[in-house]
Design a protein around this motif. Structure first.
Motif, PDB file in Angstrom:
ATOM      1  N   LEU A  35      39.280  29.445  43.772  1.00 26.48           N
ATOM      2  CA  LEU A  35      39.224  30.779  44.366  1.00 26.48           C
ATOM      3  C   LEU A  35      40.019  31.781  43.532  1.00 26.48           C
ATOM      4  CD1 LEU A  35      38.266  32.568  46.654  1.00 26.48           C
ATOM      5  CD2 LEU A  35      40.271  31.870  47.974  1.00 26.48           C
ATOM      6  N   ILE A  36      41.155  31.351  43.002  1.00 27.10           N
ATOM      7  CA  ILE A  36      41.964  32.236  42.152  1.00 27.10           C
ATOM      8  C   ILE A  36      41.191  32.629  40.906  1.00 27.10           C
ATOM      9  CG2 ILE A  36      44.005  32.300  40.657  1.00 27.10           C
ATOM     10  CD1 ILE A  36      45.435  30.599  42.782  1.00 27.10           C
ATOM     11  N   VAL A  37      40.540  31.667  40.282  1.00 25.97           N
ATOM     12  CA  VAL A  37      39.777  31.955  39.070  1.00 25.97           C
ATOM     13  C   VAL A  37      38.612  32.893  39.379  1.00 25.97           C
ATOM     14  CG1 VAL A  37      38.331  30.941  37.269  1.00 25.97           C
ATOM     15  CG2 VAL A  37      40.439  29.795  37.957  1.00 25.97           C
ATOM     16  N   LEU A  38      37.890  32.632  40.449  1.00 22.94           N
ATOM     17  CA  LEU A  38      36.773  33.505  40.819  1.00 22.94           C
ATOM     18  C   LEU A  38      37.268  34.921  41.132  1.00 22.94           C
ATOM     19  CD1 LEU A  38      34.639  31.138  43.087  1.00 22.94           C
ATOM     20  CD2 LEU A  38      34.185  31.822  40.733  1.00 22.94           C
ATOM     21  N   GLY A  39      38.384  35.000  41.850  1.00 18.42           N
ATOM     22  CA  GLY A  39      38.953  36.311  42.153  1.00 18.42           C
ATOM     23  C   GLY A  39      39.382  37.056  40.905  1.00 18.42           C
ATOM     24  N   ALA A  40      39.950  36.324  39.949  1.00 18.90           N
ATOM     25  CA  ALA A  40      40.372  36.940  38.688  1.00 18.90           C
ATOM     26  C   ALA A  40      39.172  37.488  37.925  1.00 18.90           C
ATOM     27  CB  ALA A  40      41.135  35.927  37.841  1.00 18.90           C
ATOM     28  N   LEU A  41      38.079  36.746  37.925  1.00 18.84           N
ATOM     29  CA  LEU A  41      36.868  37.220  37.235  1.00 18.84           C
ATOM     30  C   LEU A  41      36.340  38.507  37.865  1.00 18.84           C
ATOM     31  CD1 LEU A  41      34.999  33.824  36.648  1.00 18.84           C
ATOM     32  CD2 LEU A  41      36.188  35.228  34.951  1.00 18.84           C
ATOM     33  N   ALA A  58      44.540  40.409  35.858  1.00 17.47           N
ATOM     34  CA  ALA A  58      43.569  40.025  36.884  1.00 17.47           C
ATOM     35  C   ALA A  58      43.915  38.667  37.481  1.00 17.47           C
ATOM     36  CB  ALA A  58      42.163  40.000  36.289  1.00 17.47           C
ATOM     37  N   LEU A  59      44.319  37.719  36.632  1.00 16.97           N
ATOM     38  CA  LEU A  59      44.672  36.381  37.107  1.00 16.97           C
ATOM     39  C   LEU A  59      45.909  36.433  37.995  1.00 16.97           C
ATOM     40  CD1 LEU A  59      44.126  33.330  36.986  1.00 16.97           C
ATOM     41  CD2 LEU A  59      45.626  33.227  34.976  1.00 16.97           C
ATOM     42  N   PHE A  60      46.934  37.178  37.591  1.00 14.16           N
ATOM     43  CA  PHE A  60      48.163  37.272  38.384  1.00 14.16           C
ATOM     44  C   PHE A  60      47.871  37.919  39.733  1.00 14.16           C
ATOM     45  CE2 PHE A  60      52.179  38.828  39.889  1.00 14.16           C
ATOM     46  CZ  PHE A  60      53.120  37.919  39.423  1.00 14.16           C
ATOM     47  N   THR A  61      47.081  38.985  39.735  1.00 13.21           N
ATOM     48  CA  THR A  61      46.753  39.670  40.983  1.00 13.21           C
ATOM     49  C   THR A  61      45.963  38.765  41.912  1.00 13.21           C
ATOM     50  OG1 THR A  61      46.705  41.788  39.806  1.00 13.21           O
ATOM     51  CG2 THR A  61      45.673  41.715  41.979  1.00 13.21           C
ATOM     52  N   ALA A  62      45.002  38.033  41.365  1.00 17.88           N
ATOM     53  CA  ALA A  62      44.206  37.107  42.186  1.00 17.88           C
ATOM     54  C   ALA A  62      45.072  35.994  42.745  1.00 17.88           C
ATOM     55  CB  ALA A  62      43.066  36.531  41.355  1.00 17.88           C
ATOM     56  N   CYS A  63      45.962  35.454  41.936  1.00 16.45           N
ATOM     57  CA  CYS A  63      46.858  34.394  42.394  1.00 16.45           C
ATOM     58  C   CYS A  63      47.761  34.909  43.510  1.00 16.45           C
ATOM     59  CB  CYS A  63      47.689  33.871  41.227  1.00 16.45           C
ATOM     60  SG  CYS A  63      48.821  32.524  41.666  1.00 16.45           S
ATOM     61  N   SER A  64      48.290  36.109  43.339  1.00 12.47           N
ATOM     62  CA  SER A  64      49.156  36.693  44.351  1.00 12.47           C
ATOM     63  C   SER A  64      48.402  36.949  45.652  1.00 12.47           C
ATOM     64  CB  SER A  64      49.757  37.999  43.826  1.00 12.47           C
ATOM     65  OG  SER A  64      50.673  38.552  44.741  1.00 12.47           O
ATOM     66  N   MET A 422      54.117  30.530  43.323  1.00 13.07           N
ATOM     67  CA  MET A 422      53.272  31.041  44.400  1.00 13.07           C
ATOM     68  C   MET A 422      52.267  29.988  44.850  1.00 13.07           C
ATOM     69  SD  MET A 422      52.507  35.069  43.489  1.00 13.07           S
ATOM     70  CE  MET A 422      52.089  34.890  41.753  1.00 13.07           C
ATOM     71  N   PHE A 423      51.672  29.316  43.875  1.00 11.96           N
ATOM     72  CA  PHE A 423      50.650  28.312  44.176  1.00 11.96           C
ATOM     73  C   PHE A 423      51.247  27.145  44.947  1.00 11.96           C
ATOM     74  CE2 PHE A 423      47.946  24.686  43.130  1.00 11.96           C
ATOM     75  CZ  PHE A 423      46.684  25.192  43.407  1.00 11.96           C
ATOM     76  N   VAL A 424      52.356  26.617  44.437  1.00 13.97           N
ATOM     77  CA  VAL A 424      52.999  25.477  45.104  1.00 13.97           C
ATOM     78  C   VAL A 424      53.533  25.892  46.463  1.00 13.97           C
ATOM     79  CG1 VAL A 424      54.877  23.806  44.971  1.00 13.97           C
ATOM     80  CG2 VAL A 424      53.581  24.381  42.919  1.00 13.97           C
ATOM     81  N   GLY A 425      54.113  27.094  46.540  1.00 13.98           N
ATOM     82  CA  GLY A 425      54.639  27.557  47.814  1.00 13.98           C
ATOM     83  C   GLY A 425      53.572  27.706  48.873  1.00 13.98           C
TER      84      GLY A 425
END
Length: 454
Positions: A35-41, A58-64, A422-425
């Protein structure tokens, strides 16, 4: 009985069975990663931003967004277009309520049924241990989320529509209601909600949304069904008592510590200081909004906020951290040890030994992870104050989103560490360790021996 994957044949079925060998935590972690990768794209598309985001931004924003954190490297309101903001909102919803919850809703909408494996996966997403009616819980989760968000939008619109007009006011209300309930902390203004630091309705609605969202869906459903505190489950009682003590105690401490700080409470009229102190004390449960300048907090108040961020909200909620119930079990087990009791008891109930072990494991894993990540971040950001760097690390791990204003100034490797936190948390340190180690029950019992402790 129909399985969760009806109609799969051949290679697809073999791949799904192979994936199940790794257990639900691995599948959940992989789902969040996808989902993070798709959101980043999507955020990388030119239509998503005003000046264009780099792939890393884009990747950082999607991950957040997926981890419902709220740490940002670009101004959400100014740099993202309406399309980009909508993408962030969808990612927040998927990450907050959980991918498996949405998967369950999709299957239900299509008339399908879950097999035992599918129910096990949704139980893991909702942090459930009992084999009850998972789909009934999913229905309650969806109804609760959308109802509270709709009420939040309606109440916030009474303030923001007159100020901003219908179009911007409604969008502003929707974005902040969804962000608040999912404990995301994303806002459309760089100063978050500081302009309404003393507004009673904004303070009450926003804090109510992220407190309810952070209690945990099982606690809210338990409250709805039983209505009386004495009839609640032990988990619900511990979560409610812990939340109340941390919120009230935290608010009083913030008021005491920051009363004369000209950069925070001291700059506000006396009446507004109480609202700002309350907001500052409850937002670290992983909500991430702020009505005073977080960078202006004094060191004692900053340490208090870090402690509250580490604890976070309730289990199976939109919040993260080690969780309130974990913290309460840790305190109770310590009290039981000091008093020489064989059981950890409260409210005439004994906490299961497995829960006590899990609580200690979660706290220990979290402390080790934060210590290691904080050390690496200090090395990677030598120009930043070490305490500010640790603040960012705790905020990322607790998926809070509060910042001392240094997130965008950190190097790419340092921001990568924050994304990992963020991911682990979000998926939980215990689930993450399980995903990596895939532990198996021991087949041999060894003779116990004494080890000197302390």
């Amino acid at each position: 009985m129909r399985t969760w994957h009806p109609g799969l044949r051949g290679r697809a079925a073999r791949q799904l069975r192979r994936a199940w060998r790794y257990g639900p935590p691995v599948i959940l972690a992989a789902s969040f990663a996808v989902l993070i990768v798709l959101g980043a794209l999507l955020l990388w598309l030119p239509v998503a931003s005003v000046d264009g985001l780099s792939p890393w931004q884009a990747l950082f924003t999607a991950c957040s967004a997926v981890t419902v954190t709220g740490l940002v490297v670009v101004d959400t309101g100014a740099q993202l277009t309406l399309f980009g903001q909508a993408v962030v909102l969808v990612l927040i919803h998927l990450g907050g309520l959980g991918l498996m919850t949405f998967a369950a809703l999709t299957v239900m909408a299509l008339g399908g049924r879950f097999g035992l494996r599918g129910q096990r996966l949704v139980r893991e997403a909702l942090d459930q241990t009992s084999p009850g009616d998972v789909l009934a819980l999913v229905r309650h989760v969806a109804l609760l989320a959308f109802t509270l968000e709709a009420v939040g939008v309606a109440l916030l619109a009474t303030v923001w529509v007159p100020e901003m007009g219908w179009a911007r006011g409604l969008w502003f209300s929707l974005f902040h209601a969804v962000s608040a309930f999912n404990n995301a902390g994303f806002g459309l203004l760089p100063e978050s909600l500081s302009a309404w630091a003393g507004h009673p309705l904004i303070n009450l609605v926003i804090t109510a949304l992220f407190i309810i969202g952070g209690l945990g869906f099982t606690v809210v459903v338990d409250l709805w069904r039983r209505r009386r505190f004495r009839a609640l489950t032990l988990h619900s009682k511990l979560t409610l008592v812990g939340t109340l003590v941390l919120a009230v105690g935290g608010g009083l401490l913030v008021l005491l510590l920051e009363w004369n700080n000209a950069r925070t409470l001291g700059a506000l009229p006396v009446g507004e200081r109480f609202w700002a102190a309350w907001f500052t004390a409850v937002t670290p449960r992983t909500a991430g909004f702020n009505t005073v300048d977080t960078a202006g907090l004094g060191v004692p108040a900053m340490l208090l906020v870090m402690f509250l961020m580490f604890i976070g909200g309730g289990s199976n909620s939109t919040a993260s951290g080690i969780k309130v119930s974990t913290f309460m079990v840790l305190l109770l087990s310590t009290r039981a040890f000091l008093m020489g009791n064989a059981q950890t008891t409260i409210f005439r109930r004994a906490v299961a030994r497995d829960a006590v072990f899990r609580a200690h494991a979660v706290v220990m894993l979290s402390l080790i992870l934060l210590a290691l990540a904080g050390f690496i971040l200090v090395v990677l950001a030598p120009k930043q104050a070490p305490l500010d760097v640790f603040f960012e690390a705790v905020s990322a791990f607790g998926t809070v989103g509060l910042s001392r204003g240094i997130t965008a100034d950190l190097s790419a490797p340092a921001q990568g560490i924050l994304m990992l936190l963020m991911f682990v948390g979000r998926i939980g340190p215990l689930a993450f360790a399980y995903a990596l180690a895939r532990p198996r029950p021991a087949k041999v019992r060894f003779t116990e021996d004494q080890v000197q402790i302390g």
